[in-house]
Design an enzyme around this catalytic site. Structure first.
Site, PDB file in Angstrom:
ATOM      1  N   SER A   1     -26.135  36.385 -42.792  1.00 43.19           N
ATOM      2  CA  SER A   1     -25.588  36.534 -43.973  1.00 43.19           C
ATOM      3  C   SER A   1     -25.247  38.063 -43.787  1.00 43.19           C
ATOM      4  O   SER A   1     -26.143  39.113 -43.435  1.00 43.19           O
ATOM      5  CB  SER A   1     -26.815  36.612 -45.100  1.00 43.19           C
ATOM      6  OG  SER A   1     -26.239  37.254 -46.172  1.00 43.19           O
TER       7      SER A   1
ATOM      8  N   HIS B   1     -22.129  33.829 -43.115  1.00 41.08           N
ATOM      9  CA  HIS B   1     -22.214  33.335 -44.635  1.00 41.08           C
ATOM     10  C   HIS B   1     -21.982  34.806 -45.397  1.00 41.08           C
ATOM     11  O   HIS B   1     -22.523  35.969 -45.345  1.00 41.08           O
ATOM     12  CB  HIS B   1     -23.878  33.151 -45.086  1.00 41.08           C
ATOM     13  CG  HIS B   1     -24.391  32.827 -46.348  1.00 41.08           C
ATOM     14  ND1 HIS B   1     -24.115  31.326 -46.676  1.00 41.08           N
ATOM     15  CD2 HIS B   1     -24.754  33.571 -47.234  1.00 41.08           C
ATOM     16  CE1 HIS B   1     -24.770  31.532 -48.027  1.00 41.08           C
ATOM     17  NE2 HIS B   1     -25.019  32.717 -48.327  1.00 41.08           N
TER      18      HIS B   1
ATOM     19  N   ASP C   1     -22.118  36.449 -49.145  1.00 41.79           N
ATOM     20  CA  ASP C   1     -22.912  36.391 -50.515  1.00 41.79           C
ATOM     21  C   ASP C   1     -21.964  37.122 -51.546  1.00 41.79           C
ATOM     22  O   ASP C   1     -21.730  38.503 -51.499  1.00 41.79           O
ATOM     23  CB  ASP C   1     -24.119  37.038 -50.394  1.00 41.79           C
ATOM     24  CG  ASP C   1     -24.989  36.088 -49.655  1.00 41.79           C
ATOM     25  OD1 ASP C   1     -25.180  35.016 -50.139  1.00 41.79           O
ATOM     26  OD2 ASP C   1     -25.848  36.446 -48.587  1.00 41.79           O
TER      27      ASP C   1
ATOM     28  N   MET D   1     -21.533  38.582 -55.166  1.00 37.12           N
ATOM     29  CA  MET D   1     -22.438  38.927 -56.518  1.00 37.12           C
ATOM     30  C   MET D   1     -21.586  39.530 -57.547  1.00 37.12           C
ATOM     31  O   MET D   1     -20.834  40.514 -57.306  1.00 37.12           O
ATOM     32  CB  MET D   1     -23.842  39.468 -56.088  1.00 37.12           C
ATOM     33  CG  MET D   1     -24.247  38.745 -54.812  1.00 37.12           C
ATOM     34  SD  MET D   1     -25.888  39.871 -54.530  1.00 37.12           S
ATOM     35  CE  MET D   1     -26.795  38.986 -53.328  1.00 37.12           C
TER      36      MET D   1
ATOM     37  N   HIS E   1     -20.708  31.841 -50.434  1.00 37.59           N
ATOM     38  CA  HIS E   1     -21.686  31.668 -51.526  1.00 37.59           C
ATOM     39  C   HIS E   1     -21.567  32.439 -52.828  1.00 37.59           C
ATOM     40  O   HIS E   1     -21.875  33.666 -52.910  1.00 37.59           O
ATOM     41  CB  HIS E   1     -22.979  31.950 -51.124  1.00 37.59           C
ATOM     42  CG  HIS E   1     -24.250  31.578 -51.935  1.00 37.59           C
ATOM     43  ND1 HIS E   1     -25.560  32.338 -51.618  1.00 37.59           N
ATOM     44  CD2 HIS E   1     -24.186  31.083 -53.092  1.00 37.59           C
ATOM     45  CE1 HIS E   1     -26.302  31.703 -52.701  1.00 37.59           C
ATOM     46  NE2 HIS E   1     -25.604  31.211 -53.668  1.00 37.59           N
TER      47      HIS E   1
ATOM     48  N   MET F   1     -22.149  33.967 -56.271  1.00 38.34           N
ATOM     49  CA  MET F   1     -23.165  33.867 -57.214  1.00 38.34           C
ATOM     50  C   MET F   1     -22.452  34.633 -58.435  1.00 38.34           C
ATOM     51  O   MET F   1     -22.605  35.938 -58.800  1.00 38.34           O
ATOM     52  CB  MET F   1     -24.305  34.839 -56.798  1.00 38.34           C
ATOM     53  CG  MET F   1     -25.317  34.256 -55.783  1.00 38.34           C
ATOM     54  SD  MET F   1     -26.192  35.052 -54.694  1.00 38.34           S
ATOM     55  CE  MET F   1     -25.117  35.354 -53.379  1.00 38.34           C
TER      56      MET F   1
ATOM     57  N   ASP G   1     -31.236  29.163 -48.141  1.00 42.82           N
ATOM     58  CA  ASP G   1     -30.833  30.580 -48.278  1.00 42.82           C
ATOM     59  C   ASP G   1     -31.896  31.568 -48.913  1.00 42.82           C
ATOM     60  O   ASP G   1     -32.204  31.081 -50.053  1.00 42.82           O
ATOM     61  CB  ASP G   1     -29.654  30.695 -48.871  1.00 42.82           C
ATOM     62  CG  ASP G   1     -28.919  31.840 -48.959  1.00 42.82           C
ATOM     63  OD1 ASP G   1     -29.331  32.798 -48.635  1.00 42.82           O
ATOM     64  OD2 ASP G   1     -27.832  31.810 -49.752  1.00 42.82           O
TER      65      ASP G   1
HETATM   66  C1  DX5 Z   1     -29.482  36.111 -51.601  1.00 45.12           C
HETATM   67  C2  DX5 Z   1     -28.378  35.810 -50.898  1.00 45.12           C
HETATM   68  C3  DX5 Z   1     -28.847  35.352 -49.454  1.00 45.12           C
HETATM   69  C4  DX5 Z   1     -29.352  36.676 -48.774  1.00 45.12           C
HETATM   70  C5  DX5 Z   1     -30.446  36.356 -47.859  1.00 45.12           C
HETATM   71  O1  DX5 Z   1     -29.038  36.293 -52.924  1.00 45.12           O
HETATM   72  O2  DX5 Z   1     -27.926  34.532 -51.421  1.00 45.12           O
HETATM   73  O3  DX5 Z   1     -27.727  34.819 -48.552  1.00 45.12           O
HETATM   74  O4  DX5 Z   1     -28.606  37.451 -48.076  1.00 45.12           O
HETATM   75  O5  DX5 Z   1     -31.042  37.363 -47.111  1.00 45.12           O
HETATM   76  P1  DX5 Z   1     -32.384  37.330 -46.575  1.00 45.12           P
HETATM   77  O6  DX5 Z   1     -32.251  36.382 -45.240  1.00 45.12           O
HETATM   78  O7  DX5 Z   1     -32.591  38.599 -46.048  1.00 45.12           O
HETATM   79  O8  DX5 Z   1     -33.393  36.568 -47.452  1.00 45.12           O
HETATM   80 ZN    ZN Z   2     -26.403  33.210 -49.892  1.00 42.94          ZN
END
Ligand code: DX5
Ligand code: ZN
Length: 219
Positions: free
Chosen positions: A12, A37, A39, A41, A70, A72, A179
């Site tokens: 990620s 990956h 993320d 947000m 991903h 969010m 995840d």
């Molecule tokens: C959390 C994200 C994850 C995050 C995971 O909201 O969706 O993808 O980056 O990070 P680690 O592996 O540090 O928990």
């Molecule tokens: Zn994620």
């Protein structure tokens, strides 16, 4: 129950230095891994902000990494096209917000991009059950989304087992992605239940030997 798919480690980018995101992606290439990956947000669905489609578009020509995206977001349906155009190859959207989920999954698939449904630790597994035939991936959050570096929720393991059981019983072939707080120990617990994509932020970027770390999960 073992997954029918080979395991994939998806680092990620959230856990890398955001002033040098290209270097963070390059570290994944240098480790010999194929997936990244991403993320996304929005500060509404989760209490944090990350980056948007422009970052994917700018990273896109720098490598051949598979962009596992991903979202969010409270309104993912308004952004999927922008992420497709930016080079996303799989897009997972959450089940929890109020928007046309099935239509959004279909939209992604019709554009020849893999689609996934994501669920939070507190969301019952039954919530995604009606969508299983429409997805390429089920993203099981093993922490409350919003931040990297959190502790893995062990109580999510039975949900992974149930999703894997449905996959086998119904002869479906979606992948199961985990995840949040995934490292070589917690990842192997998920793998034993049927998970096959392992998102690793903190554990990957902080690993003293990234190749050895990834090899333990991809073995
Ligand atoms: C959390 C994200 C994850 C995050 C995971 O909201 O969706 O993808 O980056 O990070 P680690 O592996 O540090 O928990
Ligand atoms: Zn994620």
């Amino acid at each position: 129950m073992k997954s029918p798919h080979p395991p994939i480690v998806a680092p990620s980018l959230l856990a890398s230095n955001h002033g040098r995101l290209a270097d963070g992606a390059q570290a994944v290439v240098e480790t010999g891994l194929a997936w990244l990956h991403l993320d996304i947000m929005d500060g509404h669905f989760v209490p944090n902000l990350s980056f948007g489609p422009q970052v994917l578009a700018d990273l896109r020509p720098l490598s051949r990494l598979f962009f596992d995206t991903h979202l969010m977001l409270d309104n993912p349906h308004e952004y999927v096209e922008a992420f497709i155009q930016a080079g996303a190859q799989q897009i997972s959207v959450h089940i929890e917000p109020d928007y046309p989920v099935a239509e959004t999954l279909k939209y992604i698939r019709d554009r020849n991009v893999l689609c996934g449904i994501a669920l939070n630790p507190g969301t019952p597994v039954d919530a995604v059950e009606p969508l299983l035939e429409r997805v390429d991936n089920v993203l099981v959050m093993t922490v409350q989304p919003g931040f990297g570096g959190q502790k893995f929720h062990h109580d999510v393991l039975p949900k992974i087992a149930q999703i894997a059981q449905w996959r086998s019983e119904r002869k479906l072939d979606y992948r199961i992605e985990v995840d949040g707080g995934v490292d070589d120990a917690t990842g192997l617990l998920c793998k034993a239940e049927g998970a096959d994509i392992f998102v690793c932020g903190t554990a990957f970027y902080h690993a003293p030997d990234r190749r050895a770390f990834a090899a333990r999960l991809e073995a």
